[in-house]
Design an enzyme around this catalytic site. Sequence first.
Site, PDB file in Angstrom:
ATOM      1  N   GLU A   1      -1.811  -8.508  12.337  1.00  0.00           N
ATOM      2  CA  GLU A   1      -1.510  -8.252  10.928  1.00  0.00           C
ATOM      3  C   GLU A   1      -0.023  -7.982  10.709  1.00  0.00           C
ATOM      4  OE1 GLU A   1      -3.275  -5.357   7.366  1.00  0.00           O
ATOM      5  OE2 GLU A   1      -3.575  -4.823   9.471  1.00  0.00           O
TER       6      GLU A   1
ATOM      7  N   ASP B   1       0.763  -1.248   0.000  1.00  0.00           N
ATOM      8  CA  ASP B   1       0.000   0.000   0.000  1.00  0.00           C
ATOM      9  C   ASP B   1       0.797   1.304   0.000  1.00  0.00           C
ATOM     10  OD1 ASP B   1      -1.672  -2.122   0.367  1.00  0.00           O
ATOM     11  OD2 ASP B   1      -2.928  -1.163   1.852  1.00  0.00           O
TER      12      ASP B   1
END
Length: 820
Positions: free
Chosen positions: A772, A575
């Site tokens: 995560e 990202d």
Amino acid sequence: MARLAPLLAAAAALALCVSAAGDASVLTSEISRLNNQSLFWGPYKPNLYFGVRPRVPKSLSTALMWARMEQYTDVKDGLRYTCEQGGDMHGYGWDEYDARTGGVQSIHDKGNNIDITTSFVKVPGGSHGGSWAVRVKGRPRDDAPENLKTTVYYYIAQEGGGELEAVGEGTDLGFEGDVAFKGSSKPLGDYKIVVTKGDGRHPTSDHELSARRRGDTTLVGSQQIADDLLWQGKALLYQQMQKASAYVQETYGIDDAPPPWQVYRIDHSPGKGNVHIVQKTFEGPFEFDVIFSSASAGKELTVDDVSREIKGTSASFAERFSRVFDIKAPFKAGQYKAFGKSMFSNLLGGVGYFYGEQLIDRSYANEYDEENENFWVDAAEARARKEQKLEGPYELLTSVPSRPFFPRGFLWDEGFHLLPIADWDLDMTLEIIQSWYKTMDDEGWIPREQILGAEARSKVPEEFQVQYPHYANPPTLFLVVEDVMGRLRKANGSQPATREKLGPGETLYTAHLDNVELGEDYVRRLYPLLRRQYDWFRKTQKGDIKSYDREAYSTKEAYRWRGRTERHCLTSGLDDYPRPQPPHPGELHVDLMSWVGLMTKSLMRTADALGMSEEAAELRQKLDAIEHNLDDLHWSDKEGCYCDATIDEFEEHKLVCHKGYVSLFPFLVGLMKPEDPKLGRVLELLGDESQLWSAHGIRSLSQRDEFYGTDENYWRGPVWMPMNYMAVTQLHSIATRDGPFRDKARGLYTKLRRNLVETVYRSWAETGFAWEQYNPETGAGQRTQHFTGWTSLVVKLMAMEEVAGDGRDGRDGRDGRDEL
């Protein structure tokens, strides 16, 4: 495994017949049928704490809900249904789980002062996927108030027609014993659901309302609801609760209100309907079963059957886990085994079945070249036009990254998910891969996020719901295909030895390995889809070499992610990782070229194994060109690593080096040869404590980079498991082969493997969750909670062997045998 016996006997008998007849297509068809039977039912609604459905569209689904009933606000604040992130839930998930037999899930609900256990079992049989059951147990936590009151709801909904009716003897006040439902539908045939009375005390009250609302009966609210609303179980329950509380308020007011458990007892209205809510209220610990019996299975399950199946399922899981994931030193202690079981079980227990339409905008699909210098502005304007349309319906079987936050399919996550699942259940892995490729369009595009249906869309911000057919995503399914092909080649000619290692009743897990013709037939059918996706990548993500007079071995092999903005390159999966600024249509991305190289290598090996010599030769040439162009277009001798490229103010090729995961990509995907001198410099970067190396894994971005830890700090420093796992596997490959960097790789491999396992384990032990990403300074889990997707790769790390060496860590010559 006794309950699998009929399926396994059929498979074994068929295999013998087919072997004699030589008809692989018959075997393929029959194994597919048997696999579907074995995998028909499951907790395939992973967005819920517990939800069961079959792998067919518009069918029966069931779910568990519960809430504490001590205060009037408990229902509003603490009703559990969908998985959510929050500090009042101290860990939840599967302690053990096998998709073919079932497992046990523990839910530590601190907010409601109760621990819930759901023990799920499946019993194959008949022609409609067999039967199943769940045992629900509740135990007050140590900090719970005395005589804790808990209300439990079991939600049953049948979509797509058919009949479902509450039956049996009861009174106007509810059922005093078991509750039964009889149903029928096209995909399920006739069936029966029994919610047992179970064990546990029930609350009492001196309030006048007790004459009509006793605590010791089971209530059933039956109604007919529009199909498109059935997924909103919590909202439908609230409607019934509101009706019940309104009556209390109108009749008794605030001053004479009964206790909360009595206020929120729904109307008892059993009958026909496509929605049935079963309500039980307990004081203290409790236990009850929900038993689904398929009429085609011939025998209804009993409570004794459920007890026996739970015991057998747990024993078989423990034995099989020890064998499949043979955990190696230094992680042989019991706590690591429990940790490994939890991580893997949550990965497999996170497999969901999704069905529905998804939003796709094809209005500017032909603009994928993005040639204008302000292409990202044009793209934003095109997205703002909102010309998306619902397409489908599609269906998908996939393992989700995170049940509370990402309960849907992610293309680049899935390849990493399937690497451990393939070790456990190769046949199921192939079913999932096939499911993904069925969503591919005629051009070869697979949506990078699969947001199928209104329920899935409800968990996604509007700006991320739409998919664009020129946006790619890392093709990690090729990692799994390459792994499968390697296992097929290894198994060829050695099936008897393979079978000797199988436990009783495991044929369906490995049918495509045990029967070479079956595995080869699968790959032959899959290969055209792989090639179509590969050709789509090379067409839509191509980079520009010729316009800028770049010097390279090949004029064709260069690639650029489409869908860039100034701040993000979401399609790359990395990202906010720093990219050249400002964005330019002449950019080239080294991670994308590496992924295309991986695809090329995987296809080449597959084509070669299938005897497609001309195809293999063509791909070999492409791979050679990619390997040369990686060096010609992306290697910086000055920086000692690979870099993205752009065009400078003089319209000339320019490298932009942000050292981190992108710099390692040719190494991570296995495109660097063991003797390549550049490999030594890449390993130096990887092991440099002042840049990427940390005590908790490889940082995503160098500490020396100007963007380290800035802005969102998503891929700008934190440690991520998938990239670290790829680094460990490549280090192992180098460490176990002759070459000039073998000793260095050994030290790095040993240390990195230990650091990663310890980091994830410690955070799990402290918080009850996998995460995560992990903080490179402290090792603390960060961002999304219950991220049991690719973080579960830690199980494969624990099962990897220690590599003998000289005891040096490969970074600076110091002794690498640190205390854990």
